[in-house]
Design a protein around this motif. Structure first.
Motif, PDB file in Angstrom:
ATOM      1  N   ASP A  17      46.619  36.731  66.165  1.00 25.14           N
ATOM      2  CA  ASP A  17      46.758  37.315  67.507  1.00 25.14           C
ATOM      3  C   ASP A  17      48.231  37.176  67.898  1.00 25.14           C
ATOM      4  O   ASP A  17      48.612  36.245  68.612  1.00 25.14           O
ATOM      5  N   ILE A  18      49.038  38.085  67.396  1.00 27.10           N
ATOM      6  CA  ILE A  18      50.489  38.008  67.617  1.00 27.10           C
ATOM      7  C   ILE A  18      50.830  38.281  69.081  1.00 27.10           C
ATOM      8  O   ILE A  18      51.605  37.539  69.694  1.00 27.10           O
ATOM      9  N   GLU A  19      50.231  39.319  69.652  1.00 25.50           N
ATOM     10  CA  GLU A  19      50.514  39.659  71.057  1.00 25.50           C
ATOM     11  C   GLU A  19      50.087  38.522  71.983  1.00 25.50           C
ATOM     12  O   GLU A  19      50.823  38.143  72.899  1.00 25.50           O
ATOM     13  N   ILE A  74      51.024  25.483  70.574  1.00 23.64           N
ATOM     14  CA  ILE A  74      51.606  26.772  70.972  1.00 23.64           C
ATOM     15  C   ILE A  74      52.010  27.551  69.722  1.00 23.64           C
ATOM     16  O   ILE A  74      51.752  28.748  69.602  1.00 23.64           O
ATOM     17  N   TRP A  75      52.630  26.864  68.771  1.00 21.52           N
ATOM     18  CA  TRP A  75      53.106  27.500  67.542  1.00 21.52           C
ATOM     19  C   TRP A  75      51.944  28.045  66.703  1.00 21.52           C
ATOM     20  O   TRP A  75      52.044  29.111  66.097  1.00 21.52           O
ATOM     21  N   ASN A  76      50.835  27.305  66.689  1.00 18.52           N
ATOM     22  CA  ASN A  76      49.689  27.697  65.864  1.00 18.52           C
ATOM     23  C   ASN A  76      48.700  28.612  66.583  1.00 18.52           C
ATOM     24  O   ASN A  76      47.692  29.020  65.988  1.00 18.52           O
ATOM     25  N   PHE A  77      48.996  28.964  67.827  1.00 16.96           N
ATOM     26  CA  PHE A  77      48.063  29.732  68.647  1.00 16.96           C
ATOM     27  C   PHE A  77      47.669  31.061  67.999  1.00 16.96           C
ATOM     28  O   PHE A  77      46.546  31.532  68.162  1.00 16.96           O
ATOM     29  N   MET A  78      48.589  31.676  67.275  1.00 14.16           N
ATOM     30  CA  MET A  78      48.328  33.000  66.697  1.00 14.16           C
ATOM     31  C   MET A  78      47.283  32.989  65.583  1.00 14.16           C
ATOM     32  O   MET A  78      46.711  34.017  65.249  1.00 14.16           O
ATOM     33  N   LEU A  79      47.034  31.830  64.982  1.00 14.22           N
ATOM     34  CA  LEU A  79      46.127  31.750  63.829  1.00 14.22           C
ATOM     35  C   LEU A  79      44.676  31.837  64.274  1.00 14.22           C
ATOM     36  O   LEU A  79      44.203  31.027  65.066  1.00 14.22           O
ATOM     37  N   LYS A  80      43.958  32.799  63.739  1.00 12.79           N
ATOM     38  CA  LYS A  80      42.560  33.000  64.115  1.00 12.79           C
ATOM     39  C   LYS A  80      41.659  32.799  62.881  1.00 12.79           C
ATOM     40  O   LYS A  80      41.939  31.998  62.025  1.00 12.79           O
ATOM     41  N   ASP A  81      40.605  33.571  62.774  1.00 14.05           N
ATOM     42  CA  ASP A  81      39.615  33.365  61.715  1.00 14.05           C
ATOM     43  C   ASP A  81      39.995  34.075  60.417  1.00 14.05           C
ATOM     44  O   ASP A  81      40.817  34.982  60.394  1.00 14.05           O
ATOM     45  N   PHE A  82      39.380  33.634  59.352  1.00 17.92           N
ATOM     46  CA  PHE A  82      39.526  34.251  58.027  1.00 17.92           C
ATOM     47  C   PHE A  82      38.123  34.715  57.621  1.00 17.92           C
ATOM     48  O   PHE A  82      37.325  33.933  57.123  1.00 17.92           O
ATOM     49  N   PRO A  83      37.808  36.006  57.840  1.00 22.22           N
ATOM     50  CA  PRO A  83      36.463  36.503  57.525  1.00 22.22           C
ATOM     51  C   PRO A  83      36.110  36.312  56.051  1.00 22.22           C
ATOM     52  O   PRO A  83      36.896  36.661  55.167  1.00 22.22           O
ATOM     53  N   LYS A  84      34.928  35.782  55.811  1.00 18.24           N
ATOM     54  CA  LYS A  84      34.517  35.423  54.451  1.00 18.24           C
ATOM     55  C   LYS A  84      34.396  36.654  53.546  1.00 18.24           C
ATOM     56  O   LYS A  84      34.568  36.558  52.329  1.00 18.24           O
ATOM     57  N   HIS A  85      34.111  37.831  54.131  1.00 21.04           N
ATOM     58  CA  HIS A  85      33.948  39.025  53.286  1.00 21.04           C
ATOM     59  C   HIS A  85      35.265  39.406  52.610  1.00 21.04           C
ATOM     60  O   HIS A  85      35.266  40.034  51.549  1.00 21.04           O
ATOM     61  N   ARG A  86      36.388  38.984  53.180  1.00 24.96           N
ATOM     62  CA  ARG A  86      37.689  39.273  52.552  1.00 24.96           C
ATOM     63  C   ARG A  86      37.915  38.366  51.343  1.00 24.96           C
ATOM     64  O   ARG A  86      38.488  38.787  50.345  1.00 24.96           O
TER      65      ARG A  86
END
Length: 204
Positions: A17-19, A74-86
């Motif tokens: 979530d860059i924005e 704050i620095w890690n806020f952009m990191l979200k989920d890693f969908p298993k199907h990928r």
């Protein structure tokens, strides 16, 4: 004919979530934009030119009301989920043995440490690649030409036999300039698992 696929990590496999991260950073630091010094330190950190300790100290000195732990959050806020199907897609792609698989990511130690803690299959993911390049470990970053030259040289690759997949337009421009086939993926509307349905022409 495409023989090698070079993947970005963020917004290709792991969602970002860059924005939202930019807004969260501005609100937390009570600023309207990143200063030139902040931008430079972020870049140095992505290239592994300064340590995590030096990076955090820089922000603590400039924003003394914010704790070390809050800066990391704050620095890690952009990191979200890693969908298993990928992951499953990558596993199946590896099993075909049709392509050399390379990961090429602009990242940093704090992000990777966080990912290792929150993504239980990170090591499995990493093992599906023939080469795994993180900017802070090789002291190079996209969109600079030298990082692409490095990957091509290290792996004895021919540019027009490679496909590069990234969500960043500038990174894609450099790869195209070097003669590498490119998919500028839109993470809002496209998914890496549809690679062969959406971009079959890139494998001719």
């Amino acid at each position: 004919m495409t023989k090698t696929i070079i993947f970005d990590f963020g917004n290709v496999f792991i969602n970002l979530d860059i924005e939202g991260a930019i807004k969260h950073t501005f609100n937390s630091f009570k600023i309207d934009a990143l200063s030139e010094e902040m931008t430079a330190f972020n870049s140095f950190y992505e290239q592994g030119l300064i340590s995590t300790k030096e990076f955090i100290e820089f922000y603590v000195e400039n924003f003394p009301n914010i704790s070390k732990e809050e800066i990391i959050d704050i620095w890690n806020f952009m990191l979200k989920d890693f969908p298993k199907h990928r992951l499953e897609f990558l596993k199946q792609l590896k099993a075909t043995s049709k392509y050399k698989l390379i990961l090429l990511s602009n990242t940093n130690e704090l992000h990777i440490d966080s990912i290792k803690k929150t993504i239980p299959f990170y090591d499995e993911f990493k093992n599906y690649f023939d080469a795994f390049y993180l900017s802070h470990e090789i002291n190079l970053r996209k969109p600079n030409k030298d990082i692409f030259d490095f990957v091509l040289t290290e792996n004895k690759l021919i540019a027009n036999e490679c496909l590069f997949i990234d969500d960043n337009e500038d990174n894609c421009k450099t790869s195209k300039f070097l003669g590498i086939k490119t998919w500028h993926i839109n993470p809002k509307t496209e998914d890496i698992t549809n690679l062969f349905k959406l971009k079959s022409e890139l494998f001719n």
